[in-house]
Design an enzyme around this catalytic site. Structure first.
Site, PDB file in Angstrom:
ATOM      1  N   HIS A  59      53.139  43.813  36.490  1.00  0.00           N
ATOM      2  CA  HIS A  59      54.585  43.477  35.716  1.00  0.00           C
ATOM      3  C   HIS A  59      54.849  42.231  35.929  1.00  0.00           C
ATOM      4  O   HIS A  59      55.319  41.235  34.988  1.00  0.00           O
ATOM      5  CB  HIS A  59      55.394  44.719  36.472  1.00  0.00           C
ATOM      6  N   GLU A  60      54.871  41.794  37.410  1.00  0.00           N
ATOM      7  CA  GLU A  60      55.161  40.401  37.675  1.00  0.00           C
ATOM      8  C   GLU A  60      54.131  39.034  37.117  1.00  0.00           C
ATOM      9  O   GLU A  60      54.416  38.340  36.670  1.00  0.00           O
ATOM     10  CB  GLU A  60      55.098  40.062  39.171  1.00  0.00           C
ATOM     11  N   HIS A 111      55.195  38.615  33.414  1.00  0.00           N
ATOM     12  CA  HIS A 111      56.073  37.644  33.522  1.00  0.00           C
ATOM     13  C   HIS A 111      55.526  36.183  33.570  1.00  0.00           C
ATOM     14  O   HIS A 111      55.834  35.229  32.950  1.00  0.00           O
ATOM     15  CB  HIS A 111      57.307  37.771  34.420  1.00  0.00           C
TER      16      HIS A 111
END
Length: 266
Positions: free
Chosen positions: A57-58, A61
């Site tokens: 997820h990170e 980003h």
């Protein structure tokens, strides 16, 4: 020298590879029943897989920000998938895992720090914010694939339940992340399109957005509505309430198991 530095900035960390190894070994143990405690194996497998999804997820980003113009991402270590490199390692990993243990909820964690001033264009800012929860959506699709593809024949019961619970975590995380609440990714998606005045007024609320969402989920009616939406989406993907319930029941190996969910050893 720069080329070497760039390579080291993108090398997958041993911390992340270790977590993936735990996920693989415990997943195998759940599948084969090669474990003295099925519940403990499910706990380790789901927790490791959840942490892997947080890292991805990170990473989503960070990678999107890199391609959008923030070239400082690599030097911060965000491209190594090492959760210890995140802005708040405690928020990014420990708290989300505690929320899973306490309430079976995929609550979003901390964040990577992106230098937004280096990025031009509202669409790029929106895409950077959306990239994280879209990873949870992709993870949910993978977890539920055996269910909506009707390919569960031969899948051990414990592994089936574990996948169902992991899918619940991913779906709940995606929904929560996409809420247009300051501090969450959903607000990050719409923020570039808001007026400067609105953004300035809302900015002080960002640190409290996640806390407010968590507090609201303690209200029985809100909690019931939220999990009703989650269950509805999972049902559309072929995952039943019983399967997610039994997955969570197995996950909490320290409690007495519900006889309804007892998964026989292979």
């Amino acid at each position: 020298m720069d080329h070497q530095g760039s390579r080291s900035e993108r090398r997958i960390s041993s911390v992340f590879l270790g977590i993936v190894a735990v996920m693989a070994v415990t997943g195998w143990a759940v599948w084969t029943g090669y474990s003295t405690s099925t519940g403990l194996a499910v706990f380790l497998f789901v927790t490791a897989a959840w942490i892997v999804s947080l890292c991805l997820h990170e990473y989503a980003h960070a990678r999107t920000a890199l391609h959008s113009g923030d070239l400082t991402i690599g030097a911060k270590g965000y491209l190594t998938l090492n959760p210890l490199k995140y802005t708040h390692a405690l928020l990014s990993i420990i708290l989300p895992v505690l929320f899973v243990i306490m309430g079976g909820l995929g609550l979003p964690g901390g964040a990577v720090y992106i230098e937004r001033g280096r990025i031009q264009g509202r669409w790029k800012h929106s895409l950077i914010s959306a990239a994280g929860p879209l990873t949870n959506v992709a993870f949910a699709v993978v977890c539920t694939a055996p269910f909506w593809l009707d390919a569960l024949e031969g899948v051990p019961l414990a592994f089936r339940f574990a996948l169902a619970f992991l899918a619940l975590l991913q779906v709940s995380a995606a929904i929560l992340n996409f809420l247009p609440v300051p501090g969450l990714d959903g607000y990050g998606v719409i923020e570039p399109w808001l007026s400067h005045r609105v953004r300035r007024e809302v900015a002080p609320l960002a640190p409290f957005g996640l806390i407010a969402v968590f507090a609201l989920l303690w209200i029985p009616e809100v909690n019931q509505f939220f999990f009703g939406v989650v269950d509805g989406l999972l049902s559309a993907l072929g995952v039943t309430d019983l399967e997610t319930y039994c997955g969570y029941d197995l996950y909490r190996f320290w409690r007495e198991a519900d006889g309804l969910c007892t998964a026989p050893q292979s």
